[in-house]
Design a protein around this motif. Sequence first.
Motif, PDB file in Angstrom:
ATOM      1  N   SER A   1     -41.631  20.177   0.910  1.00  0.00           N
ATOM      2  CA  SER A   1     -39.717  20.670   1.363  1.00  0.00           C
ATOM      3  C   SER A   1     -39.990  19.942   3.177  1.00  0.00           C
ATOM      4  O   SER A   1     -40.966  19.841   3.753  1.00  0.00           O
ATOM      5  CB  SER A   1     -39.471  22.099   1.870  1.00  0.00           C
TER       6      SER A   1
ATOM      7  N   ARG B   1     -51.812  21.101  -4.352  1.00  0.00           N
ATOM      8  CA  ARG B   1     -51.761  21.306  -5.315  1.00  0.00           C
ATOM      9  C   ARG B   1     -52.414  23.317  -5.114  1.00  0.00           C
ATOM     10  O   ARG B   1     -51.649  24.241  -4.813  1.00  0.00           O
ATOM     11  CB  ARG B   1     -52.310  21.071  -6.625  1.00  0.00           C
ATOM     12  N   ASP B   2     -53.603  22.990  -4.441  1.00  0.00           N
ATOM     13  CA  ASP B   2     -54.493  24.489  -4.560  1.00  0.00           C
ATOM     14  C   ASP B   2     -53.467  25.080  -3.152  1.00  0.00           C
ATOM     15  O   ASP B   2     -54.267  25.944  -3.204  1.00  0.00           O
ATOM     16  CB  ASP B   2     -55.560  24.396  -4.731  1.00  0.00           C
ATOM     17  N   ALA B   3     -53.618  24.074  -2.079  1.00  0.00           N
ATOM     18  CA  ALA B   3     -53.598  24.878  -1.078  1.00  0.00           C
ATOM     19  C   ALA B   3     -51.953  24.683  -0.533  1.00  0.00           C
ATOM     20  O   ALA B   3     -51.542  25.369   0.126  1.00  0.00           O
ATOM     21  CB  ALA B   3     -54.184  23.722   0.518  1.00  0.00           C
ATOM     22  N   GLY B   4     -51.044  24.758  -1.862  1.00  0.00           N
ATOM     23  CA  GLY B   4     -49.848  25.180  -1.692  1.00  0.00           C
ATOM     24  C   GLY B   4     -48.740  24.510  -0.716  1.00  0.00           C
ATOM     25  O   GLY B   4     -48.056  24.772   0.065  1.00  0.00           O
ATOM     26  N   ILE B   5     -49.155  23.103  -0.769  1.00  0.00           N
ATOM     27  CA  ILE B   5     -48.927  21.803   0.216  1.00  0.00           C
ATOM     28  C   ILE B   5     -47.256  21.749   0.179  1.00  0.00           C
ATOM     29  O   ILE B   5     -46.895  21.094  -1.294  1.00  0.00           O
ATOM     30  CB  ILE B   5     -49.612  20.915   0.224  1.00  0.00           C
ATOM     31  N   PRO B   6     -45.881  22.493   0.027  1.00  0.00           N
ATOM     32  CA  PRO B   6     -44.949  22.327  -0.277  1.00  0.00           C
ATOM     33  C   PRO B   6     -43.852  20.674   0.009  1.00  0.00           C
ATOM     34  O   PRO B   6     -44.308  19.955   0.847  1.00  0.00           O
ATOM     35  CB  PRO B   6     -43.760  23.273   0.717  1.00  0.00           C
TER      36      PRO B   6
ATOM     37  N   HIS C   1     -48.350  14.897   4.765  1.00  0.00           N
ATOM     38  CA  HIS C   1     -48.625  15.669   5.512  1.00  0.00           C
ATOM     39  C   HIS C   1     -49.924  15.878   6.054  1.00  0.00           C
ATOM     40  O   HIS C   1     -51.096  15.188   5.841  1.00  0.00           O
ATOM     41  CB  HIS C   1     -48.623  16.795   4.725  1.00  0.00           C
TER      42      HIS C   1
ATOM     43  N   LEU D   1     -57.956  31.348 -13.779  1.00  0.00           N
ATOM     44  CA  LEU D   1     -58.184  31.139 -12.506  1.00  0.00           C
ATOM     45  C   LEU D   1     -57.980  30.208 -11.823  1.00  0.00           C
ATOM     46  O   LEU D   1     -57.304  30.551 -10.918  1.00  0.00           O
ATOM     47  CB  LEU D   1     -59.718  32.008 -11.592  1.00  0.00           C
TER      48      LEU D   1
ATOM     49  N   PRO E   1     -39.955  19.588   6.697  1.00  0.00           N
ATOM     50  CA  PRO E   1     -40.353  19.545   7.274  1.00  0.00           C
ATOM     51  C   PRO E   1     -40.172  20.530   9.019  1.00  0.00           C
ATOM     52  O   PRO E   1     -38.205  19.564   8.766  1.00  0.00           O
ATOM     53  CB  PRO E   1     -41.900  18.715   8.157  1.00  0.00           C
TER      54      PRO E   1
ATOM     55  N   ALA F   1     -51.888  17.904   6.594  1.00  0.00           N
ATOM     56  CA  ALA F   1     -53.080  18.975   6.501  1.00  0.00           C
ATOM     57  C   ALA F   1     -54.125  17.912   5.161  1.00  0.00           C
ATOM     58  O   ALA F   1     -54.780  17.987   4.402  1.00  0.00           O
ATOM     59  CB  ALA F   1     -52.381  20.215   5.998  1.00  0.00           C
TER      60      ALA F   1
END
Lengths: 423, 119
Positions: A182, A175-180, A128, A92, A184, A130
């Motif tokens: 890339s 990793r878990d929140a999927g911050i890319p 970022h 999971l 901006p 976030a």
Amino acid sequence: MTKVEQAVTRLARNDASRVLALLADRFGSIDVADDAVQEALIAASATWPERGIPLNPAGWLMTTARRKAIDRLRADRAERDRQEKAGALAILSDAPLVGGANDLIDDGDISLEGSGTSQLRLMLLCCHPALDPKSRVALTLRLVGGLTTPEIASAFLLNEPTLAQRIVRAKRKIRDAGIPMSMPTSIEERLAILLQVLYLIFNEGYLSSTGESGLTRPDLHSEAIRLTELLSQLTDGTPEVDGLLALQLFTMARSQTREDIHGDLILLTDQDRTAWDRAMILRANNVLNGALADMSPGPYQVQALIASHHANAASDDATDWPMIADLYLQLEQMTGSDIVRLNRAVAVAKADGAHAGLSVAESITTLDQHHRYHAVRAELLRLAHRWDESLEAIDRALERQPPPAEERFLNRQRQQVQTERAD
Amino acid sequence: MEYMLINHTDPNGPGPAPGTPEFEEFMGRWMAYNQKLIEGGHWVAGASLAPPDTATTVERANMEAVGTVDGPYAETKEVFSGFYLIKADNLDIALALAKDMPVDTGFIEVRPVAFRPDA
């Protein structure tokens, strides 16, 4: 430091973030890339004393870290297959294993070409919105600056577990929140945060230079300048980036004259201008002129311009104070900051006299809790010969627990005001 | 990845009354937003919730239900008022979609979904 230790540190500072950025792009995971680079650096420390330092350390790091990343991904995959075979539930919370099987085929591509855009995206990722502000600083120094966790902890006078925790949490959120990693859509917003982070690292340099524990701390002034130079290269000399770089260089050029041998503050007026680093001031002038030529003003360029007036003036008296007061007004309009207004009060006092400066200072209502607000008022009141009020302002400044060097300065100020009053 | 966009808004905050032309326009914005999510391949699920005075909160402790009380979990001005469950490649895309949501005034929490048994 041994030769190998120096070489490894240089590798960590100058090349690790390029390698990390490329691997993160390739394998889609900051975690995997960072662990691989760290393991490769450890391997360098362990094997280089015997085998010697490779001719191309950066290439060696790329090859070694790349292999470690692939090993790790293969091991993760084997473990997942094993668990799935054992009938376990789908994992999971495991790190998403990015990409298809192709990623694990070693195509031998170890080129460091084109690492620039990856590195810029890595820098922007560390800032970022976030991520929480403290983590941004730590992450930037760690992943882009190539500093170790203990080095960052000692530079910020924090304990190591606290700092390590901060970095782990930030990497986990990425990793878990999927911050890319890339580019901006609004690069301006992100660049503003990044500049703030670099500014903060630079300012923190003062803290690290006054430590007493005898530890060798990384010089955050130099680290901040190095990272700002890198950002300037990567963004092709964006004016505000160069504005910040010039500001840092001007400040650095005067840093040796800021304190006496006892660690006491020396005011700009009393600093030995012959001891300023002329070569660095010339460089700062060039960087700033390049930025200003773009005609795209911003707060860092204005601050650099103020610093340039100080750095290039032959003496305190020869300083163009009306111009500086005007620049502070521009800065105040850009930032809405009362700290800036306080600085403007000082410049106005120099340009138009203590009374004019005092009326600017007294229009500030939000800084009562700041020792510097009262220290500045004390000085302006002294210049206006309002001795009793000046002494009272010194007391208020002292009540607000200034740092030790400022406290000693205020105590000397008190004596001076008392002497002047007696005359 | 999947993200849940969780709306926290003030039920007494500004907003047009049903039946008015402004309300039609307001609903139109939400319909357009839903359509955008569907057409962009982001839609998984979504719902607007009934007001918090219809909420009942069940408390569990040590693996047992220990209480049932009237009202939402947290008494704040803003309440959990609705959600979207969306698909997005990364947080930047999810944040951009959240920023586009036609909420008048309020907060939108964006959280990655860790696990969904029916997915």
